[in-house]
Motif scaffolding. Structure first.
Motif, mmCIF file in Angstrom:
data_model
loop_
_atom_site.group_PDB
_atom_site.id
_atom_site.type_symbol
_atom_site.label_atom_id
_atom_site.label_comp_id
_atom_site.label_asym_id
_atom_site.label_seq_id
_atom_site.Cartn_x
_atom_site.Cartn_y
_atom_site.Cartn_z
ATOM 1 N N ASN A 36 2.002 7.357 -10.325
ATOM 2 C CA ASN A 36 1.191 6.990 -9.161
ATOM 3 C C ASN A 36 0.308 5.776 -9.435
ATOM 4 O OD1 ASN A 36 2.185 9.125 -7.524
ATOM 5 N ND2 ASN A 36 0.802 10.545 -8.567
ATOM 6 N N ALA A 37 -0.142 5.636 -10.655
ATOM 7 C CA ALA A 37 -1.008 4.500 -10.998
ATOM 8 C C ALA A 37 -0.260 3.174 -10.899
ATOM 9 C CB ALA A 37 -1.567 4.681 -12.394
ATOM 10 N N LYS A 38 1.039 3.229 -11.166
ATOM 11 C CA LYS A 38 1.856 2.018 -11.127
ATOM 12 C C LYS A 38 2.666 1.884 -9.839
ATOM 13 C CE LYS A 38 2.465 1.683 -16.155
ATOM 14 N NZ LYS A 38 3.456 1.630 -17.269
ATOM 15 N N ASN A 39 2.546 2.865 -8.962
ATOM 16 C CA ASN A 39 3.384 2.881 -7.746
ATOM 17 C C ASN A 39 4.855 2.731 -8.111
ATOM 18 O OD1 ASN A 39 1.264 3.239 -5.999
ATOM 19 N ND2 ASN A 39 1.078 1.085 -5.456
ATOM 20 N N ALA A 40 5.287 3.532 -9.055
ATOM 21 C CA ALA A 40 6.656 3.439 -9.553
ATOM 22 C C ALA A 40 7.335 4.803 -9.515
ATOM 23 C CB ALA A 40 6.675 2.891 -10.972
ATOM 24 N N VAL A 68 0.836 -1.195 0.000
ATOM 25 C CA VAL A 68 0.000 0.000 0.000
ATOM 26 C C VAL A 68 0.872 1.248 0.000
ATOM 27 C CG1 VAL A 68 -1.744 1.323 1.252
ATOM 28 C CG2 VAL A 68 -1.842 -1.194 1.223
ATOM 29 N N ILE A 69 0.644 2.102 -0.985
ATOM 30 C CA ILE A 69 1.312 3.396 -1.040
ATOM 31 C C ILE A 69 0.282 4.466 -0.709
ATOM 32 C CG2 ILE A 69 2.552 5.046 -2.484
ATOM 33 C CD1 ILE A 69 4.176 2.586 -1.861
ATOM 34 N N PHE A 70 0.554 5.257 0.324
ATOM 35 C CA PHE A 70 -0.358 6.318 0.736
ATOM 36 C C PHE A 70 -0.136 7.548 -0.142
ATOM 37 C CE2 PHE A 70 -1.339 3.436 3.730
ATOM 38 C CZ PHE A 70 -1.018 3.625 5.067
ATOM 39 N N SER A 71 -1.163 8.354 -0.256
ATOM 40 C CA SER A 71 -1.049 9.570 -1.075
ATOM 41 C C SER A 71 -0.058 10.562 -0.468
ATOM 42 C CB SER A 71 -2.412 10.237 -1.232
ATOM 43 O OG SER A 71 -2.925 10.594 0.036
ATOM 44 N N SER A 72 0.226 10.418 0.803
ATOM 45 C CA SER A 72 1.180 11.326 1.456
ATOM 46 C C SER A 72 2.620 10.804 1.420
ATOM 47 C CB SER A 72 0.781 11.565 2.912
ATOM 48 O OG SER A 72 0.705 10.334 3.602
#
Length: 117
Positions: A73-77, A27-31
């Protein structure tokens, strides 16, 4: 938990370019702030560049104008485009996620970048 896997390191001549990539799972948070650090032999680990989810970037002075950090952000990359490489850029480069809500750092395993003169 966050797992980070880097790729794209290698050996390049002075003046050359490399692109590092880092894929995050979990999980990657927006912050969360994503970034790249490096550690040369005998030196402390240092920040190279960071980027927020909104795209705000920060660079170490020695790499400004030569390196560009970007984030999907869509790929968490997160990526690091490195141009005009110098021998002093030689180091192990680590992908990093800083979880702002807890101030916890997550690290990748590192990828070696070697710049020959």
């Amino acid at each position: 938990q966050v797992q980070l896997v880097e790729s794209g390191g290698g050996l390049v001549q002075s003046g050359g370019s490399l692109r590092l990539s880092c894929a995050a799972s979990g999980v990657i948070f927006s912050s969360d702030v994503m970034g790249w650090y490096r550690q040369a032999p005998g030196k402390q680990r240092e920040s190279v560049a960071t980027i927020t989810v909104s795209g705000k970037t920060d660079y170490q002075g020695a790499v400004k104008g030569r390196f560009t950090i970007s984030r999907d952000n869509a790929k968490n990359a997160v990526y690091l485009q490195m141009n005009s490489l110098k021998p002093e850029d030689t180091a192990v480069y680590y992908c990093n996620v800083l979880r702002m809500v807890t101030m916890q750092h997550y690290w990748g395993q590192g990828t070696q970048v070697t710049v020959s003169s």
